[in-house]
Design a protein around this motif. Structure first.
Motif, mmCIF file in Angstrom:
data_model
loop_
_atom_site.group_PDB
_atom_site.id
_atom_site.type_symbol
_atom_site.label_atom_id
_atom_site.label_comp_id
_atom_site.label_asym_id
_atom_site.label_seq_id
_atom_site.Cartn_x
_atom_site.Cartn_y
_atom_site.Cartn_z
ATOM 1 N N CYS A 199 0.896 -1.280 0.078
ATOM 2 C CA CYS A 199 -0.006 0.045 0.071
ATOM 3 C C CYS A 199 0.758 1.202 0.074
ATOM 4 O O CYS A 199 0.623 2.187 -0.652
ATOM 5 C CB CYS A 199 -0.918 -0.021 1.275
ATOM 6 N N ALA A 201 1.002 4.158 -2.733
ATOM 7 C CA ALA A 201 0.738 5.338 -2.416
ATOM 8 C C ALA A 201 1.919 6.560 -3.024
ATOM 9 O O ALA A 201 1.531 7.239 -3.693
ATOM 10 C CB ALA A 201 0.630 5.694 -0.879
ATOM 11 N N ALA A 243 0.818 9.336 -5.956
ATOM 12 C CA ALA A 243 1.001 10.604 -5.785
ATOM 13 C C ALA A 243 1.847 11.027 -6.709
ATOM 14 O O ALA A 243 1.583 12.016 -7.271
ATOM 15 C CB ALA A 243 1.717 10.699 -4.248
ATOM 16 N N VAL A 270 -5.274 7.933 -1.824
ATOM 17 C CA VAL A 270 -4.255 7.766 -0.982
ATOM 18 C C VAL A 270 -4.327 7.863 0.448
ATOM 19 O O VAL A 270 -4.342 7.358 1.426
ATOM 20 C CB VAL A 270 -2.808 8.372 -1.459
ATOM 21 N N THR A 271 -4.726 9.394 0.706
ATOM 22 C CA THR A 271 -4.818 9.858 1.946
ATOM 23 C C THR A 271 -6.115 9.134 2.656
ATOM 24 O O THR A 271 -5.857 8.440 4.003
ATOM 25 C CB THR A 271 -5.370 11.530 2.074
ATOM 26 N N LEU A 275 -4.640 5.553 3.396
ATOM 27 C CA LEU A 275 -3.779 5.414 4.704
ATOM 28 C C LEU A 275 -4.635 5.767 6.040
ATOM 29 O O LEU A 275 -4.151 5.129 7.113
ATOM 30 C CB LEU A 275 -2.541 6.596 4.577
ATOM 31 N N VAL A 280 -11.431 3.785 -0.417
ATOM 32 C CA VAL A 280 -10.014 4.129 -1.148
ATOM 33 C C VAL A 280 -10.662 4.282 -2.727
ATOM 34 O O VAL A 280 -10.086 5.515 -3.305
ATOM 35 C CB VAL A 280 -9.217 3.050 -0.966
ATOM 36 N N PRO A 311 -6.661 5.799 -6.298
ATOM 37 C CA PRO A 311 -5.248 5.868 -6.638
ATOM 38 C C PRO A 311 -4.600 5.434 -7.989
ATOM 39 O O PRO A 311 -3.830 6.000 -8.649
ATOM 40 C CB PRO A 311 -4.621 4.844 -5.494
#
Lengths: 190, 302
Positions: B111, B115, B119, B130-131, B134, B202, B212
């Motif tokens: 993960c 990420a 990004a 992504v935020t 996480l 997500v 993502p």
């Protein structure tokens, strides 16, 4: 590596030849991912096509939210000049091999908007169309029949509009620039 | 060791294939639940092949290339550390003493790589996804770690093999029956790990397209797809080892992992979606409290 190369760089010609050609075509025909972008009123018929009632997923098709992962763009209905610009961007951001399906009478000859001041009449001047589905509007059955025909073409290796687009890019670009007056986007959008 | 690597490689191929097949089965079951026919169960194989053979013309930098590899490695690494059939030379992969902690690190690695790559792809939907991912991970890890700690204390070992060996001797020795609250916490946390539907924040297809991996295409996506599949299988096998008493042969392994696979699937098909803050606060209250019951119990009993 290290720099974005999707701007202002003419694409190289892609050639597909190899031992896997047959199995590639077979897989491509059975896994068509359609970018979820409705350009005109025909988009309303795409929803029942892809949901429970007509269930296009049984042919391996599904909607994806991003052009990067899509194989097919459906130009669903009339195209205004403003939308054409977006469609070109979306089409060029898709990765080869990619296919265009034109839905309804409007992309063929303008349909009921044939004399409109801001709708285009013939789509194939601007993008290479693989399948035309006529009707105003075509029902989901007609759309599915069109997709089935597209699958047959891909199976036979005949759906090569994306090759034509790269070969005749200057011609397509000339037509596009003629009608899109404010070309405020990169020269190439790969 | 060379023989071991060879068999682990075969197990990895099998794990990817099994994961893709489970994905196809889940699409079929979802379709039948929605009263439609659905694709064939082998649809995911076709998708992966098609994606693998597509051209790509995009580049966003080094991390963009590495992210799918990280994803695949995270999945494959987790899978290779979990013993499928304990005690079997060919099917216990690379499990060694103290591996549960390593596994928990490995589960996060894929993960994190994802990420970084997402990004760098520069698409605005990617950092949002992504935020969220996480933050959600911080939520779901807490109940999972509590229940794993319960098992570690009870069995006095951190190795998966040790935990499996401690459950031998009949169905009632399985940790799902001996420590049910820890099991409930872990299985709720599994829903978050599988991003199954109440906790699907997500990718969130209705909201941020696909999150993502928005900018990833073709071969990149096929790596991610297979990484995701084998990661899912790794988690099923891990849960089987931790709570369902492991497996004595491959048949049992298939049966038990299939049962575990059905749990997030059925939850997915009937639930709508949480928002991020709802999801995290859910994980930090209910499964955490439920898991703490067993932690308290073993504290009082011992």
């Amino acid at each position: 590596m290290g720099k974005d190369k999707f701007l202002n760089e003419k694409p190289e010609k892609l050639t597909y030849s190899g031992v896997f050609k047959k199995i590639d075509n077979w897989a491509r025909a059975r896994s068509l991912w359609v970018v979820a972008y409705g350009t005109g009123c025909g988009a309303i018929e795409l929803r029942p096509t892809f949901t429970s009632r007509f269930d296009a997923e049984r042919f391996g098709m599904r909607m994806v939210g991003t052009p990067r992962q899509a194989d097919v763009i459906v130009v669903s209905g009339y195209l205004t000049v403003k939308t054409l610009k977006r469609v070109i961007r979306v089409y060029e951001q898709m990765q080869s091999p990619k296919y265009v399906v034109a839905l309804g009478a409007c992309p063929i000859n303008g349909g009921m908007y044939y004399d409109s001041y801001n709708a285009i009449n013939r789509l194939d001047l601007y993008l290479p169309v693989d399948i035309w589905v006529t009707g105003c509007m075509p029902r989901p059955e007609a759309i599915l029949a069109g997709f089935k025909r597209l699958q047959e073409l891909i199976d036979d290796g005949k759906a090569d509009g994306w090759k034509k687009y790269i070969e005749a890019l200057d011609w397509y670009r000339g037509n596009q620039r003629k009608i899109i007056k404010n070309w405020r986007m990169p020269n190439y959008n790969w | 060791m060379g023989v071991k690597i060879f068999y682990a490689f075969i197990a990895l191929i099998g794990g990817i294939a099994y994961g893709l097949l489970l994905g196809g089965i889940s699409r079929k079951i979802t379709a039948r639940m929605q009263n439609r026919r659905g694709p064939t169960v082998f649809q995911n194989f076709i998708d992966v092949w098609k994606l693998f053979r597509k051209k790509t013309a995009i580049s966003h930098g080094v991390m963009f290339y590495l992210a799918p590899i990280f994803r695949l490695l995270g999945g494959a690494g987790t899978f290779l550390l979990v013993p499928i059939v304990v005690g079997n030379f060919y099917l216990s992969n690379f499990s060694f003493g103290g591996d549960l902690i390593v596994i928990m690190y490995f589960m996060v690695m894929g993960c994190l790589g994802m990420a970084l790559g997402a990004a760098e792809s520069g698409h605005p939907h990617a950092p949002i996804g992504v935020t969220r991912g996480l933050a959600q991970m911080a939520g779901q890890e807490l109940p999972f770690i509590i229940s794993v700690v319960v098992l570690m204390i009870v069995d006095k070992t951190t190795s998966v093999e040790g935990i499996v060996m401690a459950q031998q001797g009949g169905i009632l020795h399985w940790h799902i029956f001996t420590y049910p609250f820890a099991a409930i916490a872990a299985f709720i946390s599994l829903l978050g790990m599988m991003t199954s539907y109440p906790f699907e924040i997500v990718m969130a297809p209705q909201e941020i397209a696909i999150g993502p991996p928005t900018e990833f295409s073709s071969t990149f996506l096929s790596y991610m797809f297979s990484g995701r599949s084998v990661f899912a299988v790794a988690k099923y096998v891990l849960f089987m080892d931790l709570f369902l008493g492991g497996a004595t042969n491959l048949l049992w392994a298939f049966l038990k992992t299939f049962l575990i696979f059905l749990w997030p699937l059925f939850i997915t098909d009937v639930f709508p979606r949480f928002k991020l803050e709802q999801s995290v606060s859910f994980f930090w209250t209910w499964p955490t409290l439920i898991g703490l019951i067993d932690l308290l119990r073993i504290y009082i009993v011992r």
